[in-house]
Scaffold this active site. Structure first.
Site, PDB file in Angstrom:
ATOM      1  N   SER A  46       2.586  -1.741 -21.786  1.00  0.00           N
ATOM      2  CA  SER A  46       2.774  -0.370 -22.510  1.00  0.00           C
ATOM      3  C   SER A  46       2.984  -0.768 -23.871  1.00  0.00           C
ATOM      4  O   SER A  46       3.032   0.290 -24.740  1.00  0.00           O
ATOM      5  CB  SER A  46       4.152   0.103 -21.792  1.00  0.00           C
ATOM      6  OG  SER A  46       5.195  -0.666 -21.548  1.00  0.00           O
ATOM      7  N   LYS A 114       3.041 -10.131 -14.123  1.00  0.00           N
ATOM      8  CA  LYS A 114       2.854  -8.692 -13.204  1.00  0.00           C
ATOM      9  C   LYS A 114       1.465  -8.080 -13.272  1.00  0.00           C
ATOM     10  O   LYS A 114       0.850  -8.322 -14.243  1.00  0.00           O
ATOM     11  CB  LYS A 114       3.812  -7.693 -13.694  1.00  0.00           C
ATOM     12  CG  LYS A 114       3.686  -6.449 -12.894  1.00  0.00           C
ATOM     13  CD  LYS A 114       5.027  -5.499 -13.255  1.00  0.00           C
ATOM     14  CE  LYS A 114       4.737  -4.605 -14.471  1.00  0.00           C
ATOM     15  NZ  LYS A 114       3.768  -3.572 -14.717  1.00  0.00           N
ATOM     16  N   GLU A 116      -1.401  -5.024 -11.310  1.00  0.00           N
ATOM     17  CA  GLU A 116      -1.604  -3.667 -10.881  1.00  0.00           C
ATOM     18  C   GLU A 116      -2.501  -3.979  -9.640  1.00  0.00           C
ATOM     19  O   GLU A 116      -3.575  -4.562  -9.933  1.00  0.00           O
ATOM     20  CB  GLU A 116      -2.043  -2.656 -11.927  1.00  0.00           C
ATOM     21  CG  GLU A 116      -1.097  -2.353 -13.078  1.00  0.00           C
ATOM     22  CD  GLU A 116      -1.257  -1.255 -13.785  1.00  0.00           C
ATOM     23  OE1 GLU A 116      -2.453  -0.792 -13.572  1.00  0.00           O
ATOM     24  OE2 GLU A 116      -0.746  -1.124 -14.805  1.00  0.00           O
ATOM     25  N   GLU A 183       5.530   2.799  -9.201  1.00  0.00           N
ATOM     26  CA  GLU A 183       5.818   3.810 -10.172  1.00  0.00           C
ATOM     27  C   GLU A 183       5.294   5.105  -9.826  1.00  0.00           C
ATOM     28  O   GLU A 183       4.038   5.439  -9.178  1.00  0.00           O
ATOM     29  CB  GLU A 183       4.866   3.066 -11.421  1.00  0.00           C
ATOM     30  CG  GLU A 183       4.793   4.454 -12.597  1.00  0.00           C
ATOM     31  CD  GLU A 183       4.267   3.756 -13.851  1.00  0.00           C
ATOM     32  OE1 GLU A 183       3.801   2.602 -13.965  1.00  0.00           O
ATOM     33  OE2 GLU A 183       4.209   4.634 -14.973  1.00  0.00           O
TER      34      GLU A 183
END
Ligand code: KIV
Ligand code: NA
Length: 265
Positions: A46, A114, A116, A183
């Site tokens: 982000s 991390k 996804e 999320e």
């Protein structure tokens, strides 16, 4: 306070102690957040939106993530630093994913990476964990796939999608992840996944049933302009505070009250 590691997250899950995580991308902000007592800082991709002003997270590079993570690690005495693997750094092959995860750990000193995705990256995740690098998974709304999904809406709304998310969570769990970020999924589903996996779950827009919570610091502290989804609570108004500080500075310079004689050499 003892240094938090990926292993601590599992202990906190077992003890029923909620895990607190917030993002940071720079030394100064990370120092404030670590000193406040957070359990973990996520150097999220982000940063692409928050720091660089891009529309999504896909443009940020591995080199840029390493730059941010190094700055954050230098500031953190207590919390676990998790660094996002950026889009493109683990999707091409298992080998490339392992190589890039190792690069992040070697060059930044972060305590985990991390990634996804679910089943489709489980082999890569296992390879990274086997190499000695703790991994945090990320399911539900996965912003690196924005072009595939076409929007940032709620995920896993129907039974088929929910079933698929559970299978993905179990695949990541079997691959050895320490935690899974959930999320923007229904609270009931996040609670169910939390009870099914060994890994700690960390929710954002996923209700109160997860083992922990994560927010983007600029959103949580009121610095982001015009972003107010339902899941977001603003815990401070740092944006207003900064605006007032800047205006006070402008005023004092313009009226020639800054610097004063005491502030000059
Ligand atoms: O990059 C990020 O900030 C994230 C959180 C929203 C979980 O991945
Ligand atoms: Na991210």
């Amino acid at each position: 306070k003892k240094k938090v590691t990926a292993k601590t997250l599992l202990q906190m899950k077992a003890a029923g102690e909620k895990i607190t995580q917030m993002t940071a991308y720079d030394f100064t902000t990370a120092g404030i957040i670590d000193t406040a007592g957070i359990d973990s800082i996520l150097v999220g991709d982000s940063a692409s939106n928050v720091v660089a002003g891009n529309q999504d997270t896909t443009p940020i590079t591995l080199e840029e993530m390493i730059y941010h993570a190094r700055a954050v690690v230098r500031a953190c005495r207590h919390c676990l630093v998790v660094c996002d693997m950026p889009f493109g750094s683990y999707q091409v092959s298992r080998e490339e994913g392992i190589r890039n995860a190792i690069r992040i750990i070697k060059e930044t000193g972060a305590g985990a990476v991390k990634m996804e995705g679910g089943k489709e990256i489980a082999e890569t995740v296992k390879g990274i964990v086997d190499s000695g690098v703790p991994v945090v998974g990320h399911l539900g709304l996965t912003p690196q796939s924005i072009h595939k999904f076409g929007g940032y809406g709620l995920r896993a709304k129907d039974d088929a999608e929910a079933e698929r998310l559970i299978e993905d969570a179990l695949a990541l769990d079997a691959a050895g992840v320490s935690a899974i970020t959930l999320e923007k999924v229904p609270a009931a589903l996040a609670t169910k996944v939390t009870s099914m996996v060994k890994a700690a779950t960390i929710g954002i827009g996923a209700g109160s049933g997860t083992d922990g919570q994560v927010l983007v610091y600029a959103d949580a502290l009121g610095m982001t302009q015009g972003f107010k989804p339902k899941f977001l609570r603003q815990f401070a108004n740092v944006g207003k505070c900064m605006t007032e500080g800047v205006q006070e500075y402008i005023k004092c310079v313009k009226e020639k009250s800054f610097p004063s004689d005491a502030e000059a050499y």
